[in-house]
Scaffold this motif. Sequence first.
Motif, mmCIF file in Angstrom:
data_model
loop_
_atom_site.group_PDB
_atom_site.id
_atom_site.type_symbol
_atom_site.label_atom_id
_atom_site.label_comp_id
_atom_site.label_asym_id
_atom_site.label_seq_id
_atom_site.Cartn_x
_atom_site.Cartn_y
_atom_site.Cartn_z
ATOM 1 N N ASN A 9 0.817 -1.128 0.070
ATOM 2 C CA ASN A 9 0.217 -0.114 -0.049
ATOM 3 C C ASN A 9 0.947 1.386 0.226
ATOM 4 O O ASN A 9 0.676 2.179 0.861
ATOM 5 N N THR A 10 1.772 1.282 -0.994
ATOM 6 C CA THR A 10 2.778 2.463 -0.972
ATOM 7 C C THR A 10 2.038 3.648 -1.549
ATOM 8 O O THR A 10 1.069 3.481 -2.566
ATOM 9 N N THR A 11 2.649 4.610 -1.320
ATOM 10 C CA THR A 11 2.435 5.878 -2.092
ATOM 11 C C THR A 11 3.021 6.092 -3.339
ATOM 12 O O THR A 11 4.160 5.370 -3.677
ATOM 13 N N PRO A 12 2.651 7.071 -4.176
ATOM 14 C CA PRO A 12 3.341 6.917 -5.595
ATOM 15 C C PRO A 12 5.025 7.402 -5.232
ATOM 16 O O PRO A 12 5.953 6.803 -6.045
ATOM 17 N N GLU A 13 5.285 8.060 -4.421
ATOM 18 C CA GLU A 13 6.788 8.364 -4.083
ATOM 19 C C GLU A 13 7.428 7.209 -3.517
ATOM 20 O O GLU A 13 8.635 7.049 -3.853
ATOM 21 N N GLN A 14 6.783 6.583 -2.595
ATOM 22 C CA GLN A 14 7.368 5.547 -2.085
ATOM 23 C C GLN A 14 7.476 4.386 -3.196
ATOM 24 O O GLN A 14 8.658 3.697 -3.055
ATOM 25 N N PHE A 15 6.757 4.260 -4.045
ATOM 26 C CA PHE A 15 6.759 2.900 -5.095
ATOM 27 C C PHE A 15 7.876 3.440 -6.043
ATOM 28 O O PHE A 15 8.745 2.550 -6.198
ATOM 29 N N ALA A 16 8.165 4.992 -6.443
ATOM 30 C CA ALA A 16 9.078 5.122 -7.552
ATOM 31 C C ALA A 16 10.606 4.941 -6.422
ATOM 32 O O ALA A 16 11.404 4.411 -7.393
ATOM 33 N N ALA A 17 10.576 5.398 -5.271
ATOM 34 C CA ALA A 17 12.026 5.270 -4.614
ATOM 35 C C ALA A 17 12.470 3.506 -4.508
ATOM 36 O O ALA A 17 13.534 3.387 -4.849
ATOM 37 N N SER A 18 11.553 3.093 -4.316
ATOM 38 C CA SER A 18 12.063 1.401 -3.954
ATOM 39 C C SER A 18 12.043 0.838 -5.446
ATOM 40 O O SER A 18 12.874 -0.141 -5.462
ATOM 41 N N TYR A 19 11.478 1.381 -6.491
ATOM 42 C CA TYR A 19 11.530 0.651 -7.837
ATOM 43 C C TYR A 19 12.873 0.980 -8.153
ATOM 44 O O TYR A 19 13.607 0.050 -8.605
ATOM 45 N N ARG A 20 13.230 2.215 -8.137
ATOM 46 C CA ARG A 20 14.633 2.540 -8.417
ATOM 47 C C ARG A 20 15.814 1.696 -7.704
ATOM 48 O O ARG A 20 16.767 1.225 -8.362
ATOM 49 N N ALA A 21 15.550 1.570 -6.614
ATOM 50 C CA ALA A 21 16.597 0.947 -5.688
ATOM 51 C C ALA A 21 16.489 -0.766 -6.204
ATOM 52 O O ALA A 21 17.710 -0.917 -6.485
ATOM 53 N N GLU A 22 15.333 -1.238 -6.209
ATOM 54 C CA GLU A 22 15.504 -2.695 -6.737
ATOM 55 C C GLU A 22 15.840 -2.901 -8.329
ATOM 56 O O GLU A 22 16.417 -3.829 -8.575
ATOM 57 N N PHE A 23 15.648 -1.931 -8.919
ATOM 58 C CA PHE A 23 16.027 -1.913 -10.459
ATOM 59 C C PHE A 23 17.431 -2.307 -10.431
ATOM 60 O O PHE A 23 17.961 -3.209 -11.103
ATOM 61 N N GLY A 24 18.203 -1.704 -9.639
ATOM 62 C CA GLY A 24 19.814 -1.648 -9.706
ATOM 63 C C GLY A 24 20.150 -2.927 -9.413
ATOM 64 O O GLY A 24 21.056 -3.469 -9.960
ATOM 65 N N VAL A 25 19.487 -3.255 -8.156
ATOM 66 C CA VAL A 25 19.972 -4.706 -7.349
ATOM 67 C C VAL A 25 19.867 -5.817 -8.327
ATOM 68 O O VAL A 25 20.683 -6.799 -8.559
ATOM 69 N N ILE A 26 18.479 -5.878 -8.815
ATOM 70 C CA ILE A 26 18.169 -6.979 -9.842
ATOM 71 C C ILE A 26 18.788 -7.129 -10.938
ATOM 72 O O ILE A 26 19.188 -8.305 -11.196
ATOM 73 N N THR A 27 18.879 -6.090 -11.675
ATOM 74 C CA THR A 27 19.663 -6.181 -13.159
ATOM 75 C C THR A 27 21.045 -6.411 -12.806
ATOM 76 O O THR A 27 21.582 -7.044 -13.697
ATOM 77 N N ARG A 28 21.679 -5.902 -11.758
ATOM 78 C CA ARG A 28 23.090 -6.340 -11.681
ATOM 79 C C ARG A 28 23.287 -7.895 -11.529
ATOM 80 O O ARG A 28 24.202 -8.279 -11.897
ATOM 81 N N ARG A 29 22.539 -8.238 -10.576
ATOM 82 C CA ARG A 29 22.668 -9.778 -10.264
ATOM 83 C C ARG A 29 22.188 -10.579 -11.643
ATOM 84 O O ARG A 29 22.941 -11.675 -11.912
ATOM 85 N N MET A 30 21.379 -10.123 -12.601
ATOM 86 C CA MET A 30 21.091 -10.657 -13.687
ATOM 87 C C MET A 30 22.371 -10.921 -14.424
ATOM 88 O O MET A 30 22.753 -11.897 -15.215
#
Length: 330
Positions: free
Chosen positions: A301-322
């Motif tokens: 149940n995140t806000t748009p701002e919380q969603f954007a912040a967590s998305y950007r952080a996860e994007f780097g972690v996941i794509t780097r591991r791939m």
Amino acid sequence: MLTTHFVRALTLATTLAALLPAAALAQDAPYPAKPVRMVVPYPAGGATDFIARTIGERLSKSLGQAIVVDNKPGAAGGLGAGEVARAKADGYTLLLTITDTQINNTALFKSLPYDPQKDFAFITQVVRSPALVSVNAETPVKSMQDLKQLVASRKGKLSYASWGIGGLGHLAGESLNRELQADMVHSPQRGEGPVVTDLLSKTVDIGLSSVASAKQHVQAGKLTPLAVLGRERSTALPQVPTLRELGFADPLFDTNVWIAVLAPAKTPAPIVKRLADEIRAIVATPELAAQYTERGFEVMNTTPEQFAASYRAEFGVITRRMRDFGVEAQ
């Protein structure tokens, strides 16, 4: 006698005067003034479809317009996501999807019909679906420490199953494989159901699935849960520690598959806020929160701002591991 120029000017002025009220009326029409389409880029009957329909039913009442859930499977979710990315940014076409279409697909496919980092506006992450590491209950492995001992005695002879190449289950399984120095063989499946089936039939030694898909078998004593991914334990299986608690440090283990709502980029901010407020109010109701928890989901149940912040952080972690694990684009 009126000149031709004057007649033309008079005609144009009359036409504009007639059109102005209609244009003003259209601009003043409150959102939403017509049904809203919610595209789900996966088949009907799955987790995304379930979340979309439980939200859609309630959102239609709060908005006063029908919410049409439109399943558009294909290309690992890319077909539906691409359609929403190209849709008019007016709030009448939404996307309800999972992490994969917005992160993993960028490394899995050489080209996508959309840019997940630029083509969408963030509305809210509804729930997360914790991934679970489990084994068949008939094995002697009852904890992660037991698994370490088993690996030491059977290095190179074990296997793990995930719900597909490049998915979080595969990445987490491979990270665990490397940290344990187990030399396990990856057995990719098409979905979580086959992973659980393989575990129950002892076709594989370890399985990575969602808590939701394995929960009933854990409760029935057929599967033994060893650990969950995420920063917090699962509400559905609170006795199971996180990998972080057990000393595994890869940031990947802090991530989860989430189910979220997005809109095309450049959707007006007031519409994004209206949708976020309405959906978050719906998800926060005790009835729906309990329904999601019962199914093994964790409410975000995140806000748009919380969603954007967590998305950007996860994007780097996941794509780097791939990239680290050599997951190649198709």
